[in-house]
Scaffold this motif. Sequence first.
Motif, PDB file in Angstrom:
ATOM      1  N   LYS A 715       0.836  -1.213   0.000  1.00 59.22           N
ATOM      2  CA  LYS A 715       0.000   0.000   0.000  1.00 59.22           C
ATOM      3  C   LYS A 715       0.863   1.252   0.000  1.00 59.22           C
ATOM      4  O   LYS A 715       0.581   2.227  -0.710  1.00 59.22           O
ATOM      5  N   GLU A 718       2.332   1.659  -3.508  1.00 59.63           N
ATOM      6  CA  GLU A 718       1.340   2.153  -4.460  1.00 59.63           C
ATOM      7  C   GLU A 718       1.033   3.627  -4.202  1.00 59.63           C
ATOM      8  O   GLU A 718       0.790   4.403  -5.136  1.00 59.63           O
ATOM      9  N   GLY A 719       1.046   4.010  -2.920  1.00 58.66           N
ATOM     10  CA  GLY A 719       0.825   5.425  -2.598  1.00 58.66           C
ATOM     11  C   GLY A 719       1.930   6.303  -3.164  1.00 58.66           C
ATOM     12  O   GLY A 719       1.667   7.403  -3.691  1.00 58.66           O
ATOM     13  N   LEU A 721       3.771   5.589  -5.770  1.00 59.71           N
ATOM     14  CA  LEU A 721       3.591   5.607  -7.234  1.00 59.71           C
ATOM     15  C   LEU A 721       2.500   6.595  -7.634  1.00 59.71           C
ATOM     16  O   LEU A 721       2.662   7.355  -8.601  1.00 59.71           O
ATOM     17  N   ASN A 722       1.398   6.606  -6.901  1.00 60.91           N
ATOM     18  CA  ASN A 722       0.296   7.523  -7.240  1.00 60.91           C
ATOM     19  C   ASN A 722       0.712   8.983  -7.095  1.00 60.91           C
ATOM     20  O   ASN A 722       0.180   9.869  -7.782  1.00 60.91           O
ATOM     21  N   SER A 723       1.666   9.236  -6.198  1.00 64.07           N
ATOM     22  CA  SER A 723       2.127  10.618  -6.030  1.00 64.07           C
ATOM     23  C   SER A 723       3.053  11.065  -7.156  1.00 64.07           C
ATOM     24  O   SER A 723       3.397  12.246  -7.252  1.00 64.07           O
ATOM     25  N   LEU A 725       2.423  10.296 -10.563  1.00 61.92           N
ATOM     26  CA  LEU A 725       1.757  10.075 -11.846  1.00 61.92           C
ATOM     27  C   LEU A 725       1.959  11.220 -12.826  1.00 61.92           C
ATOM     28  O   LEU A 725       1.610  11.099 -14.009  1.00 61.92           O
ATOM     29  N   ASN A 726       2.517  12.301 -12.368  1.00 58.78           N
ATOM     30  CA  ASN A 726       2.813  13.432 -13.266  1.00 58.78           C
ATOM     31  C   ASN A 726       4.249  13.388 -13.777  1.00 58.78           C
ATOM     32  O   ASN A 726       4.760  14.365 -14.316  1.00 58.78           O
ATOM     33  N   LEU A 731       7.355   6.948 -15.023  1.00 60.69           N
ATOM     34  CA  LEU A 731       6.307   5.937 -15.174  1.00 60.69           C
ATOM     35  C   LEU A 731       6.671   4.916 -16.253  1.00 60.69           C
ATOM     36  O   LEU A 731       6.326   3.736 -16.143  1.00 60.69           O
ATOM     37  N   LEU A 758      -2.061  -2.433 -11.793  1.00 58.15           N
ATOM     38  CA  LEU A 758      -1.332  -1.179 -12.036  1.00 58.15           C
ATOM     39  C   LEU A 758      -1.107  -0.947 -13.525  1.00 58.15           C
ATOM     40  O   LEU A 758      -1.292   0.168 -14.031  1.00 58.15           O
ATOM     41  N   ASN A 761      -4.321   0.025 -15.451  1.00 62.47           N
ATOM     42  CA  ASN A 761      -5.011   1.243 -15.013  1.00 62.47           C
ATOM     43  C   ASN A 761      -4.092   2.455 -15.070  1.00 62.47           C
ATOM     44  O   ASN A 761      -3.978   3.102 -16.111  1.00 62.47           O
ATOM     45  N   SER A 762      -3.413   2.759 -13.967  1.00 67.06           N
ATOM     46  CA  SER A 762      -2.630   4.000 -13.918  1.00 67.06           C
ATOM     47  C   SER A 762      -1.468   4.011 -14.902  1.00 67.06           C
ATOM     48  O   SER A 762      -1.054   5.074 -15.370  1.00 67.06           O
TER      49      SER A 762
END
Length: 1023
Positions: A715, A718-719, A721-723, A725-726, A731, A758, A761-762
Amino acid sequence: MKLVKQSHLFFREGNSDKEYIIELLKHTEELFSVNFKYGRRGAVLKEGTKTEKPITLAAAELIFNKLEAEKRKKGYLSESELLSTLPNLDSLSPDIQKHPILQRLDGAIKGTSVFKTYWKTSRVIWKAGGLKMMEAEPFVSQLVFKGDKMQQYAALWTLVRLKSINSITIFKRVVENPKSTLHSRRVAKEGLLQMLEDDELTSLQQEFVSKLPIVFQENLLDAFALKKLLETQSSHVDTFASALENLYYLSFHQTYIRELIIPHLKKVSISKKNFKEFRYLFKIAELRSDFEVYAILAHKFERADGFGNTSKVFSNKTKAYFLQRVIRQIYEFGKENPENFIKLSVSILLSYDKQNRDLSPSNKLFLEQWFWRIKLEDLPPFADAILLNLILHGGGTRLIRYYRFWMIAEARSSKKIENRAFQMQRKQQQTKETFIGGIFKSILKIFGNSNQEQTIVHDSTNSIPQNSLKSTNKGREELYPQHWDKFPHAYLALLLRSEVDLIHGFALERLLEHPEYQTIINQLSVSDLVGLVSSEIEPTINWATDLISERLQVKLEKTLVIGLLNANSSKGQELGKQFFQQYLADFLIDSDSLLSVIYANHFEIRHWIKGLLQEHTLHKDVLNSLIDLAVLWLANQTDNSADCNMLLNQGNKTLQDIAVEQLMLLSDDQLNALQLSQVVAVKLFALKIIILKNQLPNASVLAELICSDIKDNRKLGEGILNSLLNKPVFLVEMVNELYPKLFVKEHFEGQHLVVQGLLSNSLRPYLSKINIAHSLRLIHGNYIPAQEIGWILLTEQIDIDRLSFKQVVHLASHNDLRVRQWSWSWFDKKVSLAKVEIEETIKLLQSKWDDTRKFTIDFLRKNFVEEDWSPEVSIGIVDSVKPDVEAFGRELITNFYEEGNGLMYLSFLCQHPSLNVQLFVSNFIEKYAANNIEKLQDLDYYFRSVLMRVNKGRNTKNRVFHFLHQEAMRSQEVACVVSNILSDVSATVAIEDKAKCIQIMRDLEKLYPSLLLPMTTIEFETR
């Protein structure tokens, strides 16, 4: 021929001096023979064979071993055995105990005896092994293959005990002989394990490895993985005991295995299913003098309930036998080997736990049924712990043995427990005693006079040797107190490792009374003191607490305080907190101590030190030193278990709270060292620092964190990675790190689904960066998540014009119907290309999927015309093993048949084994093989294949018979070829076809009288 093995035996008796040679010879990889030579030594030997023709290796070895056993039974020996002459008994020291044993062994070999009494040879051998009589080795070696199975087992056991290198040959022979008993082979293998070296040892070890389940074999060299595996496999009762047995054999040279299996030996319950394995382990532990394992198993036998009467696998008598064997060993060590007595006694005491305090269910029932006058208050704690009470109370008179129990002597005498049940039991004691008692008297007296001091005598109430019960130290109840006083560190071992208050009370009392007490406690290490204060027994904790307090009041010992904080008892931890705060100023400037407490073993201590450090400001230099030490320590961590990761995460959070500025100053080299760690929590720590510094983390490290088997770490990953995404470039790196994980086996259940989620999706917009080769590898992957990502790539990202024709053909045989349908639609759009690549196109006909073959046949029928087909391609299609494809090939030949290609079709298809194709070929023989003897000869295999089929292909047979009959009538030369075929066929076929053959040959005989045929015509008499 190659010599595989040889046995060279000799025989001497009087003037006779003979030799006998047995040889196992190899002819081919599968065929062997057994030959022999014999005669007077030095003369020309006569030769013979035991195998008239070569046989299999297993059969040859059986003959070889049987012949060798026969010769040895007659007195033949190997050269080494012959040269090992027996020592002169008169030259040996006249030891009052050993000399009679040697005399009896010598008499057993020579068939004579100077004694009036008879001793069974196996018992004499056993006694020699028990006493470790090296002088007996040459005698025992010659008795291995004489006598019964018990004698052989006793001899092998003794030779292993004596560690006789000269016995290696004997051990090998026993192991290789299929007639050896399983018990003998096990002991012989143990002897080889202890004595072999180099390649031979490796080969034997590999044999034990091969007996382990595959999962154990794969993890055997990885101690951490093996430990986890043992924990997960322990529930498999049927196989786990066998695995423990083989692992224990291997542990003789790989000691780490022994340490891993001991906890499981303690946990696994003994039952009918695993009793044999535990029995073998018990005997091997005894051979190795492995007191710890020996004691664990002895405790198991004591605590296990007997399985009913003597016909069962583990009867009460069997239980009594094992316990009496242990008791005898205790007394023998007590008399002859004080050090081994202490080792064995300590090991036995440590095998007990607090759960053994109360009577077992079976003993409680026994008490209620037979001794109703005895109340539980008459019994001490651990009343049915036979071995424990023997060691702790067997030297006194306060407790006495009473059948299955130890009880308070005064209680028995005051209640006069001589009731009817007791009297009846007493009368039957000599033959039916349910526990250790009279049935063992003969066993224990075999090697000694019943009047001698060392004899173990049993009375009606106590099976313990009475002459050994009296203590030489007044007021001491334990067996052989003088031995305990000689090895006082045994008391510490009991205090450190035992869970039983009774044992602690004994050890602590004796230690406090010992004349060298002060010297002993002054030598206690920090780990000893921490271990003592971590005990569950209150008196021991209080004593250890007083010792530590006295020591720390005099002088600060930081390692001792840290040890207390890591102790397993709350009292030890509280004492550690007390002295940490008492010397707080000293600890706040010591970065080493701070590091140890921040990463302490217990959550409560880690939480406590975090609050304490937040209340105080550490000096900048201390923080710098603390962070440098922490980075170095974290980089060297290797334990990636869930518990370790939780500990590290909490400690890392404390460092972030108190030293964030110092963490921001970490160099790239330090961060890289943390990112390269094997431990996920360390990688996560590095990533958090990198993000704090507003830098991009290492993609491979983040990918590994996301694929961690710890859910919380996933978790967090993944958090992170989500931060990010820009960050498109990063990526793309993440995609390249994650998708290869779909090619390999999961590290935890659901890992592939995490990666698939992953990527689909993202990270979906960046899948286009995966090259075609890897995209196709994903499509054809072994795992469904990989195939799902491959499907996304195929339909959304891959430029189909960049796919080769062969690659699309491969996709048409994919397991996923969606992929097959996609390839079909591609072919519908590429008809002209399919015609150019016709050899690749027809490969679709070999697909394992019926729907792909059906599509291909329909596609070819619809889009291909006569000009697109060549005879070679049509023949290749007919040659398929799939009926639908074969039928399509025959359809092509029929639809696009040309006269000029008929001979080619006949030549190629005549070798085909299919009934339908053979019938199809029969259409060509009249036109292309008639009046052509060369072609007729070329079709010999075809004719025989058709005619020798049983109850199959009747139409084809009729055509062939007709054709051969017709051709044979043309000329004698052709008739000769046909007659050869019919001669062979007539000997094998059914009556109907045999008659047809005879009819044709009869016609040929009339036409060509000189033709040789396998029949004689008999004219019937006309009346």
